[in-house]
Design an enzyme around this catalytic site. Sequence first.
Site: not given
Length: 241
Positions: A124, A126
Amino acid sequence: MASSDHPPIPNYKNDFLQSCLSANVLQFGTFTLKSGRVSPYFFNAGLFHTGSLLSSISTAYAYSIIDFLSSSSSSSNPSLEIDILFGPAYKGIPLACSTVEKLASISPSRFANLSYAYNRKEAKTHGEAGSIVGAPLKGKRVMVIDDVITAGTAMREAISIIQAEGGILVGVIVALDRMERMPSKEDGDRGSAIGEVRRKYGVPVLSIVTLDDLVGLLRRKGDEEDLRRLEGYRAEWLAKD
């Protein structure tokens, strides 16, 4: 006739096997595996998808871990402890979460602070960026939990993730040890996938049950035809390690 002179297995193992049979997680018959081998049994832990079945498998994992930690106090791993159960995506995720909860329920004084973690298939970028969900692995003693080890590829990937995150691998636990040689073009005396993990990483690899336990189950049930075929399969493919 079924033999009755075999030592009894712990209740949690017997309960686990009965749950496997009732949910068709464990089936006997004729099954062609990905390797091309024709197996007289098939094990699919993905079918543990109800609350009661998930409780059954997590209980079996929990008591297997407790039994090992208790016995290791007088063996070569006197100080073995676990900080995190790591469940490789995807099947390992519910196994890690439910087993951590079960261990804390069985022995809160010892396992209340035990954590779980698992990996994202794609990191991921963010929010809480990274590839790990749950407890950070750096500097922690980590045990991997999964359903089976077949070729060992997925397990090696999981261990690489743990090492890259700075975790300390202390063991692996699976539901079933197939005890058979890894598939290869030259089957010969090649060892098992579990044996390879033990040799390469120098850590214990536990299992709730083994192929020998499945043979014992059929003996107790008196299923002569399934027993004959399973014993034949074991004799043909049993790993030397």
